[in-house]
Design a protein around this motif. Sequence first.
Motif, PDB file in Angstrom:
ATOM      1  N   ALA A 164       2.014  17.764   2.676  1.00 42.00           N
ATOM      2  CA  ALA A 164       2.092  18.593   1.469  1.00 42.00           C
ATOM      3  C   ALA A 164       0.962  19.614   1.426  1.00 42.00           C
ATOM      4  O   ALA A 164       1.170  20.783   1.061  1.00 42.00           O
ATOM      5  N   LEU A 165      -0.235  19.191   1.805  1.00 41.36           N
ATOM      6  CA  LEU A 165      -1.374  20.111   1.808  1.00 41.36           C
ATOM      7  C   LEU A 165      -1.179  21.219   2.840  1.00 41.36           C
ATOM      8  O   LEU A 165      -1.475  22.392   2.572  1.00 41.36           O
ATOM      9  N   ALA A 166      -0.687  20.850   4.024  1.00 41.77           N
ATOM     10  CA  ALA A 166      -0.470  21.850   5.070  1.00 41.77           C
ATOM     11  C   ALA A 166       0.596  22.859   4.653  1.00 41.77           C
ATOM     12  O   ALA A 166       0.438  24.073   4.846  1.00 41.77           O
ATOM     13  N   ARG A 167       1.682  22.368   4.069  1.00 37.22           N
ATOM     14  CA  ARG A 167       2.733  23.280   3.606  1.00 37.22           C
ATOM     15  C   ARG A 167       2.207  24.216   2.526  1.00 37.22           C
ATOM     16  O   ARG A 167       2.601  25.380   2.453  1.00 37.22           O
ATOM     17  N   SER A 168       1.323  23.700   1.675  1.00 41.93           N
ATOM     18  CA  SER A 168       0.843  24.498   0.543  1.00 41.93           C
ATOM     19  C   SER A 168       0.047  25.716   0.980  1.00 41.93           C
ATOM     20  O   SER A 168      -0.091  26.672   0.212  1.00 41.93           O
ATOM     21  N   ILE A 169      -0.504  25.689   2.208  1.00 38.70           N
ATOM     22  CA  ILE A 169      -1.241  26.862   2.689  1.00 38.70           C
ATOM     23  C   ILE A 169      -0.435  27.655   3.714  1.00 38.70           C
ATOM     24  O   ILE A 169      -0.958  28.577   4.340  1.00 38.70           O
ATOM     25  N   GLY A 170       0.838  27.279   3.909  1.00 35.80           N
ATOM     26  CA  GLY A 170       1.716  28.071   4.757  1.00 35.80           C
ATOM     27  C   GLY A 170       1.829  27.631   6.196  1.00 35.80           C
ATOM     28  O   GLY A 170       2.343  28.381   7.034  1.00 35.80           O
ATOM     29  N   CYS A 171       1.369  26.432   6.520  1.00 33.35           N
ATOM     30  CA  CYS A 171       1.497  25.937   7.896  1.00 33.35           C
ATOM     31  C   CYS A 171       2.935  25.496   8.175  1.00 33.35           C
ATOM     32  O   CYS A 171       3.681  25.124   7.267  1.00 33.35           O
ATOM     33  N   ARG A 172       3.293  25.517   9.443  1.00 35.43           N
ATOM     34  CA  ARG A 172       4.533  24.875   9.887  1.00 35.43           C
ATOM     35  C   ARG A 172       4.184  23.432  10.213  1.00 35.43           C
ATOM     36  O   ARG A 172       3.270  23.172  10.995  1.00 35.43           O
ATOM     37  N   VAL A 173       4.920  22.487   9.622  1.00 33.20           N
ATOM     38  CA  VAL A 173       4.534  21.082   9.706  1.00 33.20           C
ATOM     39  C   VAL A 173       5.596  20.292  10.466  1.00 33.20           C
ATOM     40  O   VAL A 173       6.776  20.294  10.097  1.00 33.20           O
ATOM     41  N   GLY A 179      12.002   6.026  14.121  1.00 32.16           N
ATOM     42  CA  GLY A 179      13.378   5.771  13.713  1.00 32.16           C
ATOM     43  C   GLY A 179      14.015   6.935  12.986  1.00 32.16           C
ATOM     44  O   GLY A 179      13.337   7.713  12.308  1.00 32.16           O
ATOM     45  N   PRO A 180      15.338   7.064  13.101  1.00 34.05           N
ATOM     46  CA  PRO A 180      16.060   8.176  12.470  1.00 34.05           C
ATOM     47  C   PRO A 180      15.915   8.212  10.952  1.00 34.05           C
ATOM     48  O   PRO A 180      15.831   9.293  10.361  1.00 34.05           O
ATOM     49  N   ALA A 181      15.886   7.049  10.303  1.00 36.24           N
ATOM     50  CA  ALA A 181      15.813   7.031   8.838  1.00 36.24           C
ATOM     51  C   ALA A 181      14.501   7.626   8.344  1.00 36.24           C
ATOM     52  O   ALA A 181      14.479   8.418   7.391  1.00 36.24           O
ATOM     53  N   LYS A 182      13.398   7.255   8.986  1.00 39.29           N
ATOM     54  CA  LYS A 182      12.108   7.807   8.577  1.00 39.29           C
ATOM     55  C   LYS A 182      12.045   9.303   8.860  1.00 39.29           C
ATOM     56  O   LYS A 182      11.499  10.074   8.060  1.00 39.29           O
ATOM     57  N   CYS A 183      12.582   9.714   9.993  1.00 36.05           N
ATOM     58  CA  CYS A 183      12.560  11.143  10.319  1.00 36.05           C
ATOM     59  C   CYS A 183      13.400  11.942   9.324  1.00 36.05           C
ATOM     60  O   CYS A 183      13.010  13.038   8.904  1.00 36.05           O
ATOM     61  N   GLN A 184      14.536  11.395   8.934  1.00 35.97           N
ATOM     62  CA  GLN A 184      15.370  12.068   7.939  1.00 35.97           C
ATOM     63  C   GLN A 184      14.633  12.169   6.604  1.00 35.97           C
ATOM     64  O   GLN A 184      14.654  13.216   5.941  1.00 35.97           O
ATOM     65  N   HIS A 185      13.970  11.092   6.212  1.00 33.04           N
ATOM     66  CA  HIS A 185      13.194  11.098   4.966  1.00 33.04           C
ATOM     67  C   HIS A 185      12.087  12.147   5.024  1.00 33.04           C
ATOM     68  O   HIS A 185      11.836  12.861   4.039  1.00 33.04           O
ATOM     69  N   ALA A 186      11.430  12.252   6.185  1.00 28.17           N
ATOM     70  CA  ALA A 186      10.337  13.212   6.335  1.00 28.17           C
ATOM     71  C   ALA A 186      10.814  14.640   6.113  1.00 28.17           C
ATOM     72  O   ALA A 186      10.134  15.443   5.460  1.00 28.17           O
ATOM     73  N   VAL A 187      11.979  14.964   6.637  1.00 29.04           N
ATOM     74  CA  VAL A 187      12.500  16.325   6.524  1.00 29.04           C
ATOM     75  C   VAL A 187      13.094  16.579   5.140  1.00 29.04           C
ATOM     76  O   VAL A 187      12.796  17.592   4.493  1.00 29.04           O
ATOM     77  N   GLU A 188      13.918  15.641   4.659  1.00 34.93           N
ATOM     78  CA  GLU A 188      14.658  15.879   3.423  1.00 34.93           C
ATOM     79  C   GLU A 188      13.812  15.677   2.165  1.00 34.93           C
ATOM     80  O   GLU A 188      14.021  16.366   1.162  1.00 34.93           O
ATOM     81  N   LYS A 189      12.864  14.746   2.207  1.00 31.99           N
ATOM     82  CA  LYS A 189      12.103  14.417   1.000  1.00 31.99           C
ATOM     83  C   LYS A 189      10.656  14.897   1.039  1.00 31.99           C
ATOM     84  O   LYS A 189      10.075  15.195  -0.009  1.00 31.99           O
ATOM     85  N   LEU A 190      10.066  14.957   2.236  1.00 32.91           N
ATOM     86  CA  LEU A 190       8.642  15.287   2.327  1.00 32.91           C
ATOM     87  C   LEU A 190       8.387  16.707   2.809  1.00 32.91           C
ATOM     88  O   LEU A 190       7.233  17.129   2.874  1.00 32.91           O
ATOM     89  N   TYR A 192       8.929  18.293   5.815  1.00 34.62           N
ATOM     90  CA  TYR A 192       8.606  18.649   7.198  1.00 34.62           C
ATOM     91  C   TYR A 192       9.657  19.613   7.742  1.00 34.62           C
ATOM     92  O   TYR A 192      10.847  19.504   7.419  1.00 34.62           O
ATOM     93  N   SER A 193       9.222  20.533   8.585  1.00 35.38           N
ATOM     94  CA  SER A 193      10.175  21.441   9.238  1.00 35.38           C
ATOM     95  C   SER A 193      11.079  20.673  10.187  1.00 35.38           C
ATOM     96  O   SER A 193      12.276  20.947  10.294  1.00 35.38           O
ATOM     97  N   VAL A 194      10.504  19.721  10.884  1.00 39.26           N
ATOM     98  CA  VAL A 194      11.240  18.867  11.809  1.00 39.26           C
ATOM     99  C   VAL A 194      10.425  17.594  11.979  1.00 39.26           C
ATOM    100  O   VAL A 194       9.203  17.600  11.793  1.00 39.26           O
ATOM    101  N   CYS A 195      11.098  16.506  12.322  1.00 42.60           N
ATOM    102  CA  CYS A 195      10.395  15.251  12.574  1.00 42.60           C
ATOM    103  C   CYS A 195      10.949  14.633  13.849  1.00 42.60           C
ATOM    104  O   CYS A 195      12.170  14.553  14.030  1.00 42.60           O
ATOM    105  N   VAL A 196      10.060  14.203  14.727  1.00 47.74           N
ATOM    106  CA  VAL A 196      10.436  13.673  16.033  1.00 47.74           C
ATOM    107  C   VAL A 196      10.263  12.155  16.029  1.00 47.74           C
ATOM    108  O   VAL A 196       9.234  11.636  15.579  1.00 47.74           O
ATOM    109  N   ASP A 197      11.268  11.468  16.547  1.00 51.65           N
ATOM    110  CA  ASP A 197      11.260  10.009  16.609  1.00 51.65           C
ATOM    111  C   ASP A 197      10.520   9.562  17.870  1.00 51.65           C
ATOM    112  O   ASP A 197      10.988   9.785  18.987  1.00 51.65           O
ATOM    113  N   TYR A 198       9.368   8.908  17.695  1.00 49.65           N
ATOM    114  CA  TYR A 198       8.586   8.507  18.872  1.00 49.65           C
ATOM    115  C   TYR A 198       9.249   7.374  19.655  1.00 49.65           C
ATOM    116  O   TYR A 198       8.863   7.091  20.796  1.00 49.65           O
ATOM    117  N   ARG A 199      10.269   6.751  19.076  1.00 48.25           N
ATOM    118  CA  ARG A 199      10.984   5.693  19.790  1.00 48.25           C
ATOM    119  C   ARG A 199      12.065   6.248  20.712  1.00 48.25           C
ATOM    120  O   ARG A 199      12.611   5.523  21.541  1.00 48.25           O
TER     121      ARG A 199
END
Length: 229
Positions: A164-173, A179-190, A192-199
Amino acid sequence: MANNLCVRFVKAAVGAIDASHFAVTTEAIPSAEMGDIVVQNAFVSLDPYQRRQMMPNVAYANPLNLGDVMVGRAIGQVVESKHADFKVGDWALGHFGWQRYTKIKVSGAEKINLDGFSASTYLGALGSPGVTAWVGLHAIAKAVPTDTVVISAATGAVGSVAAALARSIGCRVVGIAGGPAKCQHAVEKLGYSVCVDYRDPNFKQLLAQATPQGIDVDFENVGGAIFDC
């Protein structure tokens, strides 16, 4: 009559943690002595560091002994005070543990003015996770609006605030999560421009695709193999 509900640590943590590691006890409400306050806790925290304090033969901070009240930060209202700095009704924050009432010296408590925020916010965005995120992003990384910021443990307490702080100053985050569920949550709710699943077996390739201009700031909450990428 009111009583003090306590969660006590009764079994060392080896493997998954479940209810058998704790015992809920009903005890008398403590009374304040000179220099003390008694706080009725409204919210308690659940944080990763607590597991290490539950593990056997691990030197980390102040390890728990069997029978101790479970450690944790909490926020609540003062119900008894024997110190001039606090009055009944004040909000206080500190390492009060998992219990309904805590007696503590005022040196171990911080008076909080809620300023219109929910009390629970002071255990999250305005508490240790938020301060960690702010210091990491601004004081250490010195992120600027053109940066691509990669955040591991993207959906965690620190990672979500850092995003949230990074987005507030205009960064690409760009986030990293498990897992897919956490990555989806990161993009849709938090946000993020994109989220990568480390698994994902193609994690390194996917991370490279998500950061075509490179990485300016790696906000590393995990370390290990992810950091080596």
